[in-house]
Motif scaffolding. Structure first.
Motif, short mmCIF file in Angstrom:
data_model
loop_
_atom_site.label_atom_id
_atom_site.label_comp_id
_atom_site.label_asym_id
_atom_site.label_seq_id
_atom_site.Cartn_x
_atom_site.Cartn_y
_atom_site.Cartn_z
N ARG A 170 73.31 42.70 14.11
CA ARG A 170 74.72 42.78 13.71
C ARG A 170 75.63 42.75 14.92
NH1 ARG A 170 74.11 47.24 8.82
NH2 ARG A 170 73.61 45.73 7.19
N VAL A 171 75.20 43.36 16.02
CA VAL A 171 76.00 43.28 17.25
C VAL A 171 76.06 41.84 17.74
CG1 VAL A 171 76.14 44.01 19.66
CG2 VAL A 171 75.48 45.66 17.90
N ALA A 172 74.93 41.14 17.69
CA ALA A 172 74.92 39.73 18.08
C ALA A 172 75.84 38.90 17.19
CB ALA A 172 73.49 39.19 18.01
N TYR A 173 75.89 39.24 15.89
CA TYR A 173 76.79 38.53 14.97
C TYR A 173 78.25 38.77 15.35
CZ TYR A 173 79.40 37.47 10.74
OH TYR A 173 80.33 36.98 9.84
N LEU A 174 78.59 40.01 15.73
CA LEU A 174 79.97 40.30 16.15
C LEU A 174 80.35 39.50 17.39
CD1 LEU A 174 80.26 44.19 15.71
CD2 LEU A 174 81.23 42.40 14.27
N VAL A 175 79.42 39.41 18.33
CA VAL A 175 79.69 38.65 19.55
C VAL A 175 79.97 37.18 19.21
CG1 VAL A 175 78.72 37.88 21.76
CG2 VAL A 175 78.35 40.22 20.98
N HIS A 176 79.17 36.65 18.29
CA HIS A 176 79.36 35.24 17.90
C HIS A 176 80.61 35.06 17.05
CE1 HIS A 176 78.38 31.17 16.61
NE2 HIS A 176 78.55 31.57 15.35
N GLN A 177 80.84 35.98 16.10
CA GLN A 177 81.95 35.84 15.16
C GLN A 177 83.30 35.95 15.86
OE1 GLN A 177 81.77 35.01 12.06
NE2 GLN A 177 83.89 35.30 11.42
N TYR A 178 83.41 36.89 16.81
CA TYR A 178 84.69 37.11 17.49
C TYR A 178 84.76 36.41 18.84
CZ TYR A 178 85.61 40.57 13.89
OH TYR A 178 85.82 41.19 12.68
N LYS A 179 83.76 35.55 19.10
CA LYS A 179 83.76 34.71 20.30
C LYS A 179 83.91 35.53 21.59
CE LYS A 179 85.49 30.56 17.96
NZ LYS A 179 85.26 31.11 16.61
N LEU A 180 83.14 36.62 21.65
CA LEU A 180 83.12 37.44 22.86
C LEU A 180 82.25 36.76 23.91
CD1 LEU A 180 82.63 40.98 21.26
CD2 LEU A 180 84.77 39.80 21.79
N ARG A 181 82.56 36.99 25.16
CA ARG A 181 81.75 36.39 26.23
C ARG A 181 80.34 36.98 26.20
NH1 ARG A 181 83.40 37.16 31.85
NH2 ARG A 181 84.23 39.12 31.07
N PRO A 182 79.31 36.16 26.12
CA PRO A 182 77.94 36.68 26.09
C PRO A 182 77.61 37.43 27.38
CG PRO A 182 78.01 34.37 25.42
CD PRO A 182 79.36 34.70 25.98
N ARG A 183 76.67 38.35 27.27
CA ARG A 183 76.27 39.13 28.44
C ARG A 183 75.70 38.21 29.52
NH1 ARG A 183 75.01 43.75 30.78
NH2 ARG A 183 72.95 44.04 31.74
N HIS A 184 75.00 37.15 29.13
CA HIS A 184 74.43 36.23 30.11
C HIS A 184 75.52 35.63 30.99
CE1 HIS A 184 72.85 32.36 31.58
NE2 HIS A 184 71.68 32.98 31.61
N ASP A 185 76.62 35.22 30.36
CA ASP A 185 77.73 34.63 31.14
C ASP A 185 78.38 35.67 32.05
OD1 ASP A 185 77.13 32.37 29.75
OD2 ASP A 185 78.86 32.48 28.39
N ARG A 186 78.47 36.91 31.58
CA ARG A 186 79.06 37.96 32.41
C ARG A 186 78.20 38.22 33.64
NH1 ARG A 186 82.35 41.61 28.64
NH2 ARG A 186 82.42 40.43 26.70
N LEU A 187 76.89 38.25 33.45
CA LEU A 187 76.01 38.48 34.60
C LEU A 187 76.06 37.31 35.57
CD1 LEU A 187 72.90 40.05 32.80
CD2 LEU A 187 74.67 41.24 34.12
N ARG A 188 76.17 36.10 35.05
CA ARG A 188 76.26 34.94 35.92
C ARG A 188 77.54 34.98 36.76
NH1 ARG A 188 72.16 31.87 37.31
NH2 ARG A 188 73.31 29.89 37.12
#
Length: 273
Positions: A170-188
């Motif tokens: 469900r957390v992954a769905y929120l990230v996708h639904q609200y177009k939050l920056r993925p953790r992978h992109d933040r770490l990069r």
């Protein structure tokens, strides 16, 4: 009038009897109408009294918590002819035109019910919190933190349902639904490297990168799932031939000890202040 004059007496007698029968019939009809009106008056009064009693009984029966909903629907079917709904999307309301059996029409205005999607919509504050937590946590950790702090999903959560708890999915769905920056992109963005990039940077095999990260020679950060990104220090890089277990353990222990001493020193300084 066409009867023979010799039989005129008989005709007069018959005519008199006929007129008497007509008067009797007229009187009977008048009596019947008077009786009908009287009966109708008594019936109307009885019906009125019964309706008044039914009104009081209806309220009691409707408000009774033991009355099932199916019986309430049957009660409504006896007093309501039809209902017309006019939805006003701009105002978020619905006009309800109720036509009763007796012909009376009443108009009500109510808020439009929420759709299924709106009922499970997560509060904006929770979405903002998930956005902040993505900097330092993976989906499973975020779900655990949200549940510990008492957050729940949408309308189901406000009703206290157990299935409204947050899960990694469900957390992954929120990230996708609200177009939050993925953790992978933040770490990069923070300069983290993939395993392949770290191996090229350190000039070692990818398995060596995994072993060094396991023993603390280099820092690894989970980016959800089984994927990790690696943080390569600017100085004091591990050497290619230092992967023996004893040297790895010694070096990892030294790093842990150094970090602990630094933490204690910081706490002491804060205590002094």
């Amino acid at each position: 009038m066409l009867v023979d004059s010799n039989n005129r007496l008989v005709a007069d007698t018959l005519e008199g009897e006929w007129n008497d029968k007509l008067r009797i019939l007229a009187n009977a009809r008048e009596e019947r109408e008077r009786a009908r009106e009287h009966d109708q008056f008594i019936l109307d009064k009885a019906v009125h009294e019964r309706l008044v009693a039914m009104t009081a009984d209806f309220k009691k029966l409707w408000a009774d918590p033991d009355t099932p909903n199916r019986e309430r629907k049957r009660l409504l079917a006896h007093i309501i002819e039809d209902v017309t709904l006019v939805k006003l999307p701009a105002k978020g309301t619905t006009k309800v035109h109720v036509r009763f059996k007796g012909g009376k029409i009443q108009t009500l205005t109510t808020k439009s019910p929420k759709s299924s999607a709106q009922q499970i919509t997560t509060q904006p504050g929770v979405v903002e919190l998930v956005d902040r937590l993505l900097d330092d946590h993976v989906y499973s950790e975020i779900a655990e933190l949200l549940n510990q702090q008492g957050y729940r999903l949408g309308e189901a959560g406000r009703r206290g349902r157990q299935d409204a708890r947050f899960t990694p999915l469900r957390v992954a769905y929120l990230v996708h639904q609200y177009k939050l920056r993925p953790r992978h992109d933040r770490l990069r963005e923070r300069g983290m490297l993939t395993k392949q990039e770290a191996a090229v940077r350190l000039n070692v095999h990818e398995q060596t990168v995994t072993r060094w990260a396991k023993h603390g020679l280099i820092a690894s950060h989970a980016s959800n799932g089984h994927h990790c990104l690696y943080e390569i220090p600017d100085g004091d890089l591990p050497q290619k031939q230092c992967s023996r277990w004893n040297r790895l353990v010694d070096r990892a222990a030294a790093r842990v000890q150094s970090a602990s001493q630094a933490k204690l020193s910081t706490e002491d300084e804060r205590g002094v202040v």
